[in-house]
Every structure is written in structure tokens, then in C-alpha cells.
Write a protein that holds these residues in place. Structure first.
Motif, short mmCIF file in Angstrom:
data_model
loop_
_atom_site.label_atom_id
_atom_site.label_comp_id
_atom_site.label_asym_id
_atom_site.label_seq_id
_atom_site.Cartn_x
_atom_site.Cartn_y
_atom_site.Cartn_z
N ASN A 1 39.38 42.30 49.30
CA ASN A 1 40.02 43.56 49.64
C ASN A 1 41.46 43.61 49.13
O ASN A 1 41.90 44.63 48.64
N LEU A 2 42.17 42.48 49.26
CA LEU A 2 43.56 42.46 48.79
C LEU A 2 43.63 42.63 47.27
O LEU A 2 44.47 43.38 46.77
N ASN A 3 42.76 41.93 46.55
CA ASN A 3 42.75 42.07 45.09
C ASN A 3 42.39 43.48 44.68
O ASN A 3 42.98 44.04 43.76
N ALA A 4 41.41 44.06 45.34
CA ALA A 4 40.98 45.41 44.99
C ALA A 4 42.09 46.42 45.23
O ALA A 4 42.38 47.25 44.37
N LYS A 5 42.72 46.33 46.39
CA LYS A 5 43.73 47.33 46.74
C LYS A 5 45.03 47.15 45.97
O LYS A 5 45.58 48.10 45.43
N TYR A 6 45.54 45.92 45.93
CA TYR A 6 46.87 45.73 45.39
C TYR A 6 46.90 45.36 43.91
O TYR A 6 47.97 45.15 43.36
N ASN A 7 45.77 45.29 43.28
CA ASN A 7 45.75 45.11 41.83
C ASN A 7 45.26 46.40 41.18
O ASN A 7 46.05 47.21 40.72
N ALA A 8 43.97 46.58 41.16
CA ALA A 8 43.38 47.69 40.41
C ALA A 8 43.68 49.06 41.03
O ALA A 8 44.11 49.98 40.33
N ILE A 9 43.46 49.22 42.32
CA ILE A 9 43.68 50.53 42.96
C ILE A 9 45.15 50.91 42.89
O ILE A 9 45.50 52.04 42.59
N TRP A 10 46.02 49.96 43.15
CA TRP A 10 47.46 50.25 43.13
C TRP A 10 47.91 50.67 41.74
O TRP A 10 48.64 51.65 41.58
N GLN A 11 47.44 49.96 40.72
CA GLN A 11 47.81 50.29 39.35
C GLN A 11 47.24 51.65 38.93
O GLN A 11 47.93 52.45 38.29
N ALA A 12 45.99 51.90 39.29
CA ALA A 12 45.37 53.18 38.95
C ALA A 12 46.07 54.33 39.66
O ALA A 12 46.30 55.39 39.06
N ASP A 13 46.45 54.12 40.91
CA ASP A 13 47.14 55.17 41.66
C ASP A 13 48.53 55.44 41.08
O ASP A 13 48.97 56.59 41.01
N ARG A 14 49.19 54.40 40.63
CA ARG A 14 50.50 54.58 39.98
C ARG A 14 50.37 55.37 38.68
O ARG A 14 51.16 56.28 38.40
#
Length: 169
Positions: A1-14
Motif C-alpha cells: 500500500n505504501l509503494n502504491a500510494k507514495y510512488n505511482a499514485i503520488w507521481q501520477a496525481d502530481r
């Protein structure tokens, strides 16, 4: 969950926020006509920023490919649907947002995807489907941001039908 949220999702949202900022900066208003409450995305905008939009979709797809058990799968699909919506790939965007609502997910993602679904139906002048989705959204518990987006969409609905008085109300 941490990798999903703070890597890919965070970058995509930015990336998504950067694209949204560019959209509003590059937008040219036509002050001779009534300004739309929710402006349509130009097909030229989608073409000019296709690589950035594809990056959002690619980053969000990483969560689906690598973290199938993550709690952020629905967020990833919502970002993918948004990317398709901006590229004016309405058919696939509709399918993506419908899929988000079919999986068991958190209400926040479901509400966001339903609001996007509502907006796409309005842009396509499919008012029967838009009314059904709008009625369902009214029954949900929305946060303040979602409520603002929904109310803007709800005001856009009569505007797209050229009904000025209900739009103002």
C-alpha cells in the motif's frame, strides 16, 4: 500500500495537477458567448499534452500491474479514467469509471468517479444517463471538494441544455 500510494499514485496525481494547471493557463475564453461552467477539453490540448497524459496513465497502471492487493487500485483506475477523459476517449473513460463503481472500493473514489461519469454524460448530451447518475450521487456522503465539483456539474447540466434560469439557480 505504501509503494502504491507514495510512488505511482503520488507521481501520477502530481502530473495530473500539472496538466490541469496547464489547461487553465492555456485556455482562451470567448467572452462574446456564455462562458461554460465546466469547459470542454479541446482535442488539440489532449494532442499537445498526450505524452504527459500517457505518463499519468502509465504511472497509475503500475499500481494495477504490480500491487493487485493494494487499497489504491480504485485510485489508479480513477486516474486512468481521468487521463482518457482529457484525451477525449470518452468511451474508454466511461468504461473505466463504471468499472471503478463496480468494484468494492472506498466511497471517496466511487464518488469522484461518479462525478466524472456525470460530467462525461453531460458533455455527450446523454441527459437520461446523466440524470440517473446525478440522482445516485445525491444519495452519497460527499466531502467538500466532491460536493463543489458535483454542484458545478449540476449547474452545468441545464447550461448544456441551454436552460439559463435553472443554471443560475
Amino acid at each position: 500500500n505504501l509503494n502504491a500510494k507514495y510512488n505511482a499514485i503520488w507521481q501520477a496525481d502530481r502530473l495530473k495537477k500539472t496538466i490541469q494547471k496547464k489547461f487553465w493557463e492555456e485556455r482562451k475564453e470567448d467572452y462574446k458567448s456564455i462562458l461554460p461552467i465546466i469547459p470542454k477539453v479541446d482535442s488539440t490540448f489532449g494532442q499537445q499534452h498526450a505524452s504527459d497524459i500517457d505518463q499519468v496513465i502509465k504511472k497509475a497502471s503500475l499500481v494495477i500491474d504490480r500491487h493487485q492487493n493494494s487499497n489504491y487500485i480504485d485510485d489508479a483506475y480513477t486516474l486512468i479514467g481521468w487521463g482518457r477523459y482529457i484525451k477525449k476517449d470518452y468511451k474508454n473513460a466511461l468504461e473505466t469509471f463504471k468499472f471503478v463503481n463496480s468494484i468494492d472500493n472506498d466511497p471517496r473514489s466511487q464518488s469522484t468517479s461518479l462525478i466524472h461519469l456525470y460530467q462525461i454524460y453531460i458533455h455527450q448530451y446523454d441527459f437520461v444517463s446523466a440524470e440517473k447518475v446525478g440522482e445516485f450521487i445525491q444519495s452519497l456522503d460527499l466531502n467538500q471538494s466532491q460536493k463543489n465539483n458535483y454542484l458545478l456539474s449540476r449547474a452545468f447540466y441545464p447550461q448544456s441544455k441551454n436552460e439559463i434560469i435553472p443554471t443560475i439557480a
